[in-house]
Design a protein around this motif. Structure first.
Motif, mmCIF file in Angstrom:
data_model
loop_
_atom_site.group_PDB
_atom_site.id
_atom_site.type_symbol
_atom_site.label_atom_id
_atom_site.label_comp_id
_atom_site.label_asym_id
_atom_site.label_seq_id
_atom_site.Cartn_x
_atom_site.Cartn_y
_atom_site.Cartn_z
ATOM 1 N N MET A 62 0.832 -1.176 0.000
ATOM 2 C CA MET A 62 0.000 0.000 0.000
ATOM 3 C C MET A 62 0.881 1.244 0.000
ATOM 4 S SD MET A 62 -3.040 0.765 2.586
ATOM 5 C CE MET A 62 -2.953 2.233 3.524
ATOM 6 N N ARG A 63 0.574 2.201 -0.892
ATOM 7 C CA ARG A 63 1.355 3.431 -0.970
ATOM 8 C C ARG A 63 0.755 4.493 -0.058
ATOM 9 N NH1 ARG A 63 2.386 4.221 -7.413
ATOM 10 N NH2 ARG A 63 2.968 2.093 -7.792
ATOM 11 N N THR A 64 1.616 5.324 0.454
ATOM 12 C CA THR A 64 1.137 6.432 1.269
ATOM 13 C C THR A 64 1.247 7.726 0.455
ATOM 14 O OG1 THR A 64 3.325 6.788 2.185
ATOM 15 C CG2 THR A 64 1.857 5.333 3.414
ATOM 16 N N THR A 65 0.530 8.720 0.872
ATOM 17 C CA THR A 65 0.563 10.009 0.191
ATOM 18 C C THR A 65 1.906 10.673 0.435
ATOM 19 O OG1 THR A 65 -1.798 10.225 0.550
ATOM 20 C CG2 THR A 65 -0.603 12.220 -0.015
ATOM 21 N N TYR A 66 2.472 11.228 -0.624
ATOM 22 C CA TYR A 66 3.768 11.899 -0.508
ATOM 23 C C TYR A 66 3.602 13.249 0.163
ATOM 24 C CZ TYR A 66 8.040 14.347 -1.724
ATOM 25 O OH TYR A 66 9.197 15.061 -1.658
ATOM 26 N N MET A 67 4.414 13.526 1.147
ATOM 27 C CA MET A 67 4.443 14.825 1.819
ATOM 28 C C MET A 67 5.851 15.385 1.692
ATOM 29 S SD MET A 67 1.568 15.613 3.166
ATOM 30 C CE MET A 67 0.015 14.865 3.534
ATOM 31 N N ALA A 68 5.956 16.538 1.087
ATOM 32 C CA ALA A 68 7.268 17.175 0.924
ATOM 33 C C ALA A 68 7.799 17.627 2.277
ATOM 34 C CB ALA A 68 7.148 18.363 -0.010
ATOM 35 N N LYS A 69 9.105 17.545 2.431
ATOM 36 C CA LYS A 69 9.750 18.017 3.646
ATOM 37 C C LYS A 69 10.490 19.318 3.314
ATOM 38 C CE LYS A 69 10.021 13.286 4.979
ATOM 39 N NZ LYS A 69 9.122 12.935 3.897
ATOM 40 N N PRO A 70 10.514 20.269 4.235
ATOM 41 C CA PRO A 70 11.103 21.580 3.940
ATOM 42 C C PRO A 70 12.546 21.529 3.454
ATOM 43 C CG PRO A 70 9.903 21.663 6.002
ATOM 44 C CD PRO A 70 9.913 20.228 5.573
ATOM 45 N N ASN A 71 13.335 20.581 3.918
ATOM 46 C CA ASN A 71 14.738 20.517 3.486
ATOM 47 C C ASN A 71 14.911 19.814 2.142
ATOM 48 O OD1 ASN A 71 14.064 18.020 4.424
ATOM 49 N ND2 ASN A 71 15.842 17.777 5.762
ATOM 50 N N GLU A 72 13.852 19.217 1.588
ATOM 51 C CA GLU A 72 13.941 18.525 0.303
ATOM 52 C C GLU A 72 13.402 19.356 -0.859
ATOM 53 O OE1 GLU A 72 11.711 14.973 0.809
ATOM 54 O OE2 GLU A 72 13.155 14.053 2.176
ATOM 55 N N VAL A 73 12.893 20.546 -0.578
ATOM 56 C CA VAL A 73 12.248 21.368 -1.605
ATOM 57 C C VAL A 73 13.293 21.962 -2.536
ATOM 58 C CG1 VAL A 73 10.846 23.411 -2.007
ATOM 59 C CG2 VAL A 73 10.309 21.899 -0.113
#
Length: 147
Positions: A1-12
């Motif tokens: 099962m895949r989870t929703t992607y949430m961007a992290k502030p240091n990866e933007v």
């Protein structure tokens, strides 16, 4: 099962984008810029993280006001003292402070919270065609493709 992607502030990954406001309606360029500032044009958009780009708008003095907005649209501010209200028409503001005209329009389209204030700092508006951000190697985007 895949989870929703949430961007992290240091990866933007932030890009620098130049938009030319010559003969473009005020609301059109404001909507495009607000979406880029929020990051809604990216597949990694996350509502609670600042994923937007740095946006440079040039030729703000050549923005188009449709209809009779140059005469009828009013911008109000208040000094805080009794009777201290100041009114300025959109046409007069375009002649005197065109950068402020676009900034007010875009600011109204951003969230009214800490995140929106942070995203607004990534906006750079200039009345002429020159800007001091050449070192960042911004990409010029044609607004007619985005509308």
């Amino acid at each position: 099962m895949r989870t929703t992607y949430m961007a992290k502030p240091n990866e933007v990954e932030r890009n620098w984008v130049v938009l030319d406001a010559t003969d473009v309606a005020l609301g059109r360029i404001s909507a495009v810029a607000a979406n880029m500032l929020r990051g809604k044009n990216k597949p990694t958009f996350t509502p609670h993280v600042d994923t937007g780009d740095q946006v440079i708008i040039i030729n703000a003095d050549k923005v188009k006001l449709t209809g009779k907005k140059a005469l009828d649209k009013k911008y109000c501010r208040h000094s805080g003292y009794p009777g201290g209200i100041y009114e300025t028409s959109a046409g007069k503001m375009r002649a005197e402070r065109p950068d402020r005209l676009i900034e007010l329009s875009i600011k109204g389209m951003l969230p009214k919270n800490k995140l929106g204030r942070k995203q607004f700092t990534h906006l750079h508006v200039y009345a002429g065609s020159e800007h001091p951000h050449a070192a960042q190697q911004p990409k010029t985007v044609d607004i007619s493709e985005l509308i």
